[in-house]
Scaffold this motif. Structure first.
Motif, PDB file in Angstrom:
ATOM      1  N   ALA A 168       0.922  -1.268  -0.006  1.00 36.66           N
ATOM      2  CA  ALA A 168      -0.042   0.073   0.078  1.00 36.66           C
ATOM      3  C   ALA A 168       0.918   1.065   0.003  1.00 36.66           C
ATOM      4  CB  ALA A 168      -0.732   0.007   1.341  1.00 36.66           C
ATOM      5  N   ASP A 169       0.291   2.093  -0.612  1.00 31.30           N
ATOM      6  CA  ASP A 169       1.354   3.666  -0.492  1.00 31.30           C
ATOM      7  C   ASP A 169       1.085   4.335   0.457  1.00 31.30           C
ATOM      8  OD1 ASP A 169       2.026   3.918  -3.612  1.00 31.30           O
ATOM      9  OD2 ASP A 169       0.020   3.025  -3.620  1.00 31.30           O
ATOM     10  N   ALA A 170      -0.092   4.051   1.328  1.00 33.83           N
ATOM     11  CA  ALA A 170      -0.285   4.711   2.769  1.00 33.83           C
ATOM     12  C   ALA A 170      -1.258   3.911   3.518  1.00 33.83           C
ATOM     13  CB  ALA A 170      -0.766   6.191   2.238  1.00 33.83           C
ATOM     14  N   VAL A 171      -1.443   4.255   4.570  1.00 34.88           N
ATOM     15  CA  VAL A 171      -2.221   3.634   5.779  1.00 34.88           C
ATOM     16  C   VAL A 171      -3.229   4.637   6.318  1.00 34.88           C
ATOM     17  CG1 VAL A 171      -2.474   1.988   7.662  1.00 34.88           C
ATOM     18  CG2 VAL A 171      -0.773   2.037   5.978  1.00 34.88           C
ATOM     19  N   LEU A 172      -4.383   4.515   6.432  1.00 34.86           N
ATOM     20  CA  LEU A 172      -5.286   5.037   7.353  1.00 34.86           C
ATOM     21  C   LEU A 172      -5.583   4.211   8.620  1.00 34.86           C
ATOM     22  CD1 LEU A 172      -7.710   7.174   4.825  1.00 34.86           C
ATOM     23  CD2 LEU A 172      -5.611   7.790   5.996  1.00 34.86           C
ATOM     24  N   VAL A 173      -5.721   4.851   9.856  1.00 36.12           N
ATOM     25  CA  VAL A 173      -6.000   4.062  10.968  1.00 36.12           C
ATOM     26  C   VAL A 173      -7.554   4.629  11.655  1.00 36.12           C
ATOM     27  CG1 VAL A 173      -5.516   3.393  13.533  1.00 36.12           C
ATOM     28  CG2 VAL A 173      -3.678   3.557  11.349  1.00 36.12           C
ATOM     29  N   HIS A 174      -8.595   3.664  11.668  1.00 41.06           N
ATOM     30  CA  HIS A 174      -9.616   4.084  12.272  1.00 41.06           C
ATOM     31  C   HIS A 174      -9.465   4.372  13.737  1.00 41.06           C
ATOM     32  CE1 HIS A 174     -12.355   3.345   8.775  1.00 41.06           C
ATOM     33  NE2 HIS A 174     -11.414   2.623   8.507  1.00 41.06           N
ATOM     34  N   PRO A 175     -10.047   5.174  14.587  1.00 41.43           N
ATOM     35  CA  PRO A 175     -11.105   5.989  14.002  1.00 41.43           C
ATOM     36  C   PRO A 175     -10.468   7.107  13.097  1.00 41.43           C
ATOM     37  CG  PRO A 175     -10.781   6.352  16.323  1.00 41.43           C
ATOM     38  CD  PRO A 175     -10.137   5.182  15.867  1.00 41.43           C
ATOM     39  N   LEU A 176     -11.144   7.497  12.103  1.00 39.93           N
ATOM     40  CA  LEU A 176     -10.466   8.325  10.912  1.00 39.93           C
ATOM     41  C   LEU A 176     -10.573   9.749  11.485  1.00 39.93           C
ATOM     42  CD1 LEU A 176     -12.092   6.763   7.702  1.00 39.93           C
ATOM     43  CD2 LEU A 176      -9.464   6.493   8.707  1.00 39.93           C
ATOM     44  N   ASP A 177      -9.123  10.376  11.558  1.00 39.57           N
ATOM     45  CA  ASP A 177      -9.085  11.911  11.769  1.00 39.57           C
ATOM     46  C   ASP A 177      -9.155  12.561  10.537  1.00 39.57           C
ATOM     47  OD1 ASP A 177      -8.449  14.333  13.271  1.00 39.57           O
ATOM     48  OD2 ASP A 177      -6.728  13.934  11.932  1.00 39.57           O
ATOM     49  N   PRO A 178     -10.107  13.361  10.278  1.00 37.99           N
ATOM     50  CA  PRO A 178     -10.387  14.128   8.897  1.00 37.99           C
ATOM     51  C   PRO A 178      -8.984  14.860   8.482  1.00 37.99           C
ATOM     52  CG  PRO A 178     -12.363  14.630  10.495  1.00 37.99           C
ATOM     53  CD  PRO A 178     -11.097  13.846  11.261  1.00 37.99           C
ATOM     54  N   LEU A 179      -8.440  15.649   9.283  1.00 41.73           N
ATOM     55  CA  LEU A 179      -7.272  16.321   9.020  1.00 41.73           C
ATOM     56  C   LEU A 179      -6.167  15.217   8.372  1.00 41.73           C
ATOM     57  CD1 LEU A 179      -6.927  18.786  11.731  1.00 41.73           C
ATOM     58  CD2 LEU A 179      -7.739  19.259   9.377  1.00 41.73           C
ATOM     59  N   THR A 180      -5.944  14.315   9.087  1.00 41.17           N
ATOM     60  CA  THR A 180      -5.031  13.111   8.908  1.00 41.17           C
ATOM     61  C   THR A 180      -5.260  12.526   7.638  1.00 41.17           C
ATOM     62  OG1 THR A 180      -4.309  12.950  11.172  1.00 41.17           O
ATOM     63  CG2 THR A 180      -3.598  11.189   9.771  1.00 41.17           C
ATOM     64  N   ALA A 181      -6.803  12.073   7.577  1.00 41.61           N
ATOM     65  CA  ALA A 181      -7.044  11.426   6.447  1.00 41.61           C
ATOM     66  C   ALA A 181      -6.818  12.126   5.104  1.00 41.61           C
ATOM     67  CB  ALA A 181      -8.650  10.910   6.584  1.00 41.61           C
ATOM     68  N   ALA A 182      -7.423  13.484   5.145  1.00 41.63           N
ATOM     69  CA  ALA A 182      -7.264  14.281   3.859  1.00 41.63           C
ATOM     70  C   ALA A 182      -5.640  14.515   3.836  1.00 41.63           C
ATOM     71  CB  ALA A 182      -7.806  15.465   4.301  1.00 41.63           C
ATOM     72  N   GLU A 183      -5.027  14.790   4.541  1.00 39.85           N
ATOM     73  CA  GLU A 183      -3.592  15.285   4.211  1.00 39.85           C
ATOM     74  C   GLU A 183      -2.951  13.929   3.560  1.00 39.85           C
ATOM     75  OE1 GLU A 183       0.330  15.550   7.208  1.00 39.85           O
ATOM     76  OE2 GLU A 183      -1.493  17.240   7.402  1.00 39.85           O
ATOM     77  N   THR A 184      -3.285  12.703   4.116  1.00 35.72           N
ATOM     78  CA  THR A 184      -2.696  11.356   3.797  1.00 35.72           C
ATOM     79  C   THR A 184      -2.936  11.284   2.302  1.00 35.72           C
ATOM     80  OG1 THR A 184      -2.587  10.534   5.910  1.00 35.72           O
ATOM     81  CG2 THR A 184      -2.590   8.816   4.164  1.00 35.72           C
ATOM     82  N   VAL A 185      -4.240  11.392   2.005  1.00 30.31           N
ATOM     83  CA  VAL A 185      -4.761  11.162   0.625  1.00 30.31           C
ATOM     84  C   VAL A 185      -4.281  11.954  -0.246  1.00 30.31           C
ATOM     85  CG1 VAL A 185      -6.696  11.319  -1.049  1.00 30.31           C
ATOM     86  CG2 VAL A 185      -6.748   9.960   1.266  1.00 30.31           C
ATOM     87  N   ALA A 186      -4.072  13.429   0.271  1.00 30.36           N
ATOM     88  CA  ALA A 186      -3.546  14.642  -0.459  1.00 30.36           C
ATOM     89  C   ALA A 186      -2.244  14.229  -0.911  1.00 30.36           C
ATOM     90  CB  ALA A 186      -3.577  16.075  -0.085  1.00 30.36           C
ATOM     91  N   ASP A 187      -1.214  13.680   0.021  1.00 30.93           N
ATOM     92  CA  ASP A 187       0.191  13.451  -0.292  1.00 30.93           C
ATOM     93  C   ASP A 187       0.234  12.640  -1.395  1.00 30.93           C
ATOM     94  OD1 ASP A 187       0.981  15.496   1.575  1.00 30.93           O
ATOM     95  OD2 ASP A 187       1.336  14.011   3.417  1.00 30.93           O
TER      96      ASP A 187
END
Length: 136
Positions: A105-124
């Motif tokens: 995977a290119d990146a990982v999101l961990v639940h519960p999702l933090d909107p700032l972290t999730a958006a930043e990760t996807v944007a990166d």
């Protein structure tokens, strides 16, 4: 006139997980990227059709999906699609990050999702995928 929206595929067998991911990332993960459009998939066949068709700029796959999780699916896609778009895997436990790494995977999101972290990760990840336009 405007730049075409990037397409993000969100896969989970649970509608509420897909919704949580979309809400966390948002319609515009970063000001410099513009809007994104989402395609939701609840089954593996839908993911394969979209990925094979080249309709996806980024995929976010639920590592906990049943019966086949996003972690194994990510590894399969990364090994079978020559120009595989970036894939972000969402997991429930921080301890599962290593599995996402194994999956390529290119990146990982961990639940519960933090909107700032999730958006930043996807944007990166989207920024890293962008290819500069060739002029001339």
């Amino acid at each position: 006139m405007g730049e075409q929206a990037m397409r993000i595929l969100v896969f989970s067998h649970k509608a509420e997980v897909r919704e949580a991911i979309i809400n966390a990332v948002g319609r515009r993960p970063a000001a410099d990227l513009g809007r994104v459009d989402y395609t939701e998939a609840s089954g593996i066949s839908e993911v394969l059709v979209e990925m094979d068709a080249g309709n996806v700029d980024l995929a976010i796959l639920d590592g906990e999906a049943q019966p086949t999780g996003g972690i194994g699916l990510t590894r399969q896609l990364k090994n079978e699609i020559e120009e595989c778009p970036p894939i972000v895997v969402s997991v429930r436990r921080k301890d599962d990050r290593w599995l996402a790494t194994w999956s390529q995977a290119d990146a990982v999101l961990v639940h519960p999702l933090d909107p700032l972290t999730a958006a930043e990760t996807v944007a990166d990840v989207l920024r890293a995928r962008r290819v500069p336009a060739v002029h001339g």
